[in-house]
Design a protein around this motif. Structure first.
Motif, PDB file in Angstrom:
ATOM      1  N   THR A   1       0.873  -1.169   0.000  1.00 51.27           N
ATOM      2  CA  THR A   1       0.000   0.000   0.000  1.00 51.27           C
ATOM      3  C   THR A   1       0.912   1.220   0.000  1.00 51.27           C
ATOM      4  O   THR A   1       1.832   1.311   0.820  1.00 51.27           O
ATOM      5  CB  THR A   1      -0.903   0.019   1.246  1.00 51.27           C
ATOM      6  OG1 THR A   1      -1.672  -1.186   1.281  1.00 51.27           O
ATOM      7  CG2 THR A   1      -1.841   1.217   1.230  1.00 51.27           C
ATOM      8  N   MET A   2       0.661   2.139  -0.922  1.00 53.29           N
ATOM      9  CA  MET A   2       1.498   3.333  -1.015  1.00 53.29           C
ATOM     10  C   MET A   2       0.701   4.488  -1.603  1.00 53.29           C
ATOM     11  O   MET A   2      -0.363   4.287  -2.183  1.00 53.29           O
ATOM     12  CB  MET A   2       2.750   3.058  -1.854  1.00 53.29           C
ATOM     13  CG  MET A   2       2.492   2.678  -3.282  1.00 53.29           C
ATOM     14  SD  MET A   2       4.055   2.214  -4.066  1.00 53.29           S
ATOM     15  CE  MET A   2       3.473   1.815  -5.707  1.00 53.29           C
ATOM     16  N   ARG A   3       1.262   5.670  -1.444  1.00 55.38           N
ATOM     17  CA  ARG A   3       0.616   6.844  -2.017  1.00 55.38           C
ATOM     18  C   ARG A   3       0.654   6.768  -3.537  1.00 55.38           C
ATOM     19  O   ARG A   3       1.613   6.281  -4.130  1.00 55.38           O
ATOM     20  CB  ARG A   3       1.296   8.121  -1.536  1.00 55.38           C
ATOM     21  CG  ARG A   3       1.044   8.384  -0.055  1.00 55.38           C
ATOM     22  CD  ARG A   3       1.555   9.715   0.389  1.00 55.38           C
ATOM     23  NE  ARG A   3       3.024   9.698   0.373  1.00 55.38           N
ATOM     24  CZ  ARG A   3       3.769  10.778   0.502  1.00 55.38           C
ATOM     25  NH1 ARG A   3       3.215  11.968   0.648  1.00 55.38           N
ATOM     26  NH2 ARG A   3       5.069  10.694   0.492  1.00 55.38           N
ATOM     27  N   ALA A   4      -0.391   7.252  -4.169  1.00 52.35           N
ATOM     28  CA  ALA A   4      -0.516   7.218  -5.631  1.00 52.35           C
ATOM     29  C   ALA A   4       0.510   8.133  -6.290  1.00 52.35           C
ATOM     30  O   ALA A   4       0.992   9.092  -5.683  1.00 52.35           O
ATOM     31  CB  ALA A   4      -1.928   7.648  -6.037  1.00 52.35           C
TER      32      ALA A   4
ATOM     33  N   GLU B   1      -3.007   1.874  -4.098  1.00 51.89           N
ATOM     34  CA  GLU B   1      -2.595   3.262  -3.920  1.00 51.89           C
ATOM     35  C   GLU B   1      -3.680   4.065  -3.210  1.00 51.89           C
ATOM     36  O   GLU B   1      -4.862   3.768  -3.341  1.00 51.89           O
ATOM     37  CB  GLU B   1      -2.300   3.897  -5.275  1.00 51.89           C
ATOM     38  CG  GLU B   1      -1.114   3.260  -5.973  1.00 51.89           C
ATOM     39  CD  GLU B   1      -0.823   3.896  -7.311  1.00 51.89           C
ATOM     40  OE1 GLU B   1       0.352   4.199  -7.559  1.00 51.89           O
ATOM     41  OE2 GLU B   1      -1.768   4.103  -8.094  1.00 51.89           O
ATOM     42  N   ASN B   2      -3.217   5.071  -2.487  1.00 47.34           N
ATOM     43  CA  ASN B   2      -4.147   5.961  -1.815  1.00 47.34           C
ATOM     44  C   ASN B   2      -3.561   7.378  -1.782  1.00 47.34           C
ATOM     45  O   ASN B   2      -2.533   7.636  -2.393  1.00 47.34           O
ATOM     46  CB  ASN B   2      -4.498   5.429  -0.420  1.00 47.34           C
ATOM     47  CG  ASN B   2      -3.285   5.247   0.463  1.00 47.34           C
ATOM     48  OD1 ASN B   2      -2.253   5.857   0.266  1.00 47.34           O
ATOM     49  ND2 ASN B   2      -3.410   4.386   1.450  1.00 47.34           N
ATOM     50  N   ALA B   3      -4.221   8.269  -1.061  1.00 41.61           N
ATOM     51  CA  ALA B   3      -3.818   9.681  -1.002  1.00 41.61           C
ATOM     52  C   ALA B   3      -3.069   9.987   0.296  1.00 41.61           C
ATOM     53  O   ALA B   3      -3.108   9.213   1.250  1.00 41.61           O
ATOM     54  CB  ALA B   3      -5.057  10.575  -1.098  1.00 41.61           C
ATOM     55  N   SER B   4      -2.427  11.126   0.332  1.00 40.87           N
ATOM     56  CA  SER B   4      -1.645  11.535   1.509  1.00 40.87           C
ATOM     57  C   SER B   4      -2.477  11.550   2.790  1.00 40.87           C
ATOM     58  O   SER B   4      -1.990  11.187   3.860  1.00 40.87           O
ATOM     59  CB  SER B   4      -1.032  12.913   1.273  1.00 40.87           C
ATOM     60  OG  SER B   4      -0.087  12.852   0.237  1.00 40.87           O
TER      61      SER B   4
ATOM     62  N   ASP C   1      -4.639   9.610   3.709  1.00 35.90           N
ATOM     63  CA  ASP C   1      -4.976   8.256   4.137  1.00 35.90           C
ATOM     64  C   ASP C   1      -3.932   7.624   5.059  1.00 35.90           C
ATOM     65  O   ASP C   1      -3.999   6.433   5.352  1.00 35.90           O
ATOM     66  CB  ASP C   1      -5.183   7.363   2.908  1.00 35.90           C
ATOM     67  CG  ASP C   1      -6.357   7.820   2.070  1.00 35.90           C
ATOM     68  OD1 ASP C   1      -7.394   8.191   2.648  1.00 35.90           O
ATOM     69  OD2 ASP C   1      -6.240   7.818   0.829  1.00 35.90           O
ATOM     70  N   TRP C   2      -2.948   8.405   5.517  1.00 37.95           N
ATOM     71  CA  TRP C   2      -1.881   7.877   6.361  1.00 37.95           C
ATOM     72  C   TRP C   2      -1.822   8.612   7.701  1.00 37.95           C
ATOM     73  O   TRP C   2      -1.879   9.833   7.744  1.00 37.95           O
ATOM     74  CB  TRP C   2      -0.521   8.061   5.675  1.00 37.95           C
ATOM     75  CG  TRP C   2      -0.390   7.276   4.424  1.00 37.95           C
ATOM     76  CD1 TRP C   2      -0.736   7.681   3.174  1.00 37.95           C
ATOM     77  CD2 TRP C   2       0.110   5.963   4.294  1.00 37.95           C
ATOM     78  NE1 TRP C   2      -0.472   6.686   2.257  1.00 37.95           N
ATOM     79  CE2 TRP C   2       0.055   5.614   2.927  1.00 37.95           C
ATOM     80  CE3 TRP C   2       0.624   5.029   5.187  1.00 37.95           C
ATOM     81  CZ2 TRP C   2       0.476   4.380   2.448  1.00 37.95           C
ATOM     82  CZ3 TRP C   2       1.039   3.804   4.700  1.00 37.95           C
ATOM     83  CH2 TRP C   2       0.960   3.488   3.353  1.00 37.95           C
TER      84      TRP C   2
ATOM     85  N   TYR D   1       1.112  13.569   6.602  1.00 42.09           N
ATOM     86  CA  TYR D   1       1.310  13.970   5.204  1.00 42.09           C
ATOM     87  C   TYR D   1       0.263  14.979   4.736  1.00 42.09           C
ATOM     88  O   TYR D   1       0.417  15.589   3.685  1.00 42.09           O
ATOM     89  CB  TYR D   1       1.268  12.768   4.277  1.00 42.09           C
ATOM     90  CG  TYR D   1       2.502  11.892   4.310  1.00 42.09           C
ATOM     91  CD1 TYR D   1       3.752  12.369   4.675  1.00 42.09           C
ATOM     92  CD2 TYR D   1       2.415  10.562   3.932  1.00 42.09           C
ATOM     93  CE1 TYR D   1       4.867  11.575   4.677  1.00 42.09           C
ATOM     94  CE2 TYR D   1       3.530   9.746   3.920  1.00 42.09           C
ATOM     95  CZ  TYR D   1       4.755  10.254   4.302  1.00 42.09           C
ATOM     96  OH  TYR D   1       5.856   9.451   4.298  1.00 42.09           O
TER      97      TYR D   1
END
Length: 135
Positions: free
Chosen positions: A72-75, A110-113, A115-116, A125
């Motif tokens: 899982t990581m930022r897009a 992938e997700n957005a900033s 989302d962390w 973030y």
């Protein structure tokens, strides 16, 4: 800051560590992730209390050495960088554990900033004041 989950069947601690290192090294080499930016959950399945299920999808045979890697990581990474990541993970896992490349299954979500959260109940973030911490 990718978050990685690795699941393997009947795995010894040394193999789990080698799998985690292989994935981290591939992330560093192909995506430029900082080497000390590691967040991983490594799970060994014993076939009794927990197990893995797999078939030979797309003509790629699987066996008991199959490894599932979920990242899982930022897009924002380009498709060619993701392809390089998949190749490098398969290469390093094979090199370090003997697992055949066709037995390495990798997924990326992938997700957005926003989302962390790395702790303290904050979205580091994407803070409310608009000044993100780190990269």
């Amino acid at each position: 800051m990718p978050f990685v989950r690795i699941d393997a069947f009947g795995t010894e601690p040394d193999r789990l560590a080698a799998l985690g290192d292989a994935v981290q090294d591939a992330l560093v080499e192909t995506l430029g992730v900082p080497s000390d930016d590691r967040f991983q959950v490594l799970t060994a399945h014993d076939g009794v209390r927990s197990t893995l299920r797999y078939d030979s999808h797309l003509g790629l045979p699987k066996d008991e050495s199959t490894v599932f890697v979920a990242i899982t990581m930022r897009a924002g990474r380009a498709p060619e960088r993701k392809r390089a990541l998949y190749r490098r993970i398969a290469e390093l896992v094979h090199e370090r554990t003997g697992t055949a490349p066709h037995d390495v299954v990798v997924t990326v979500t992938e997700n957005a900033s926003v989302d962390w959260s790395f702790g303290d109940g904050q979205a580091q973030y994407a803070p409310a004041d608009g000044e993100p911490a780190g990269a």
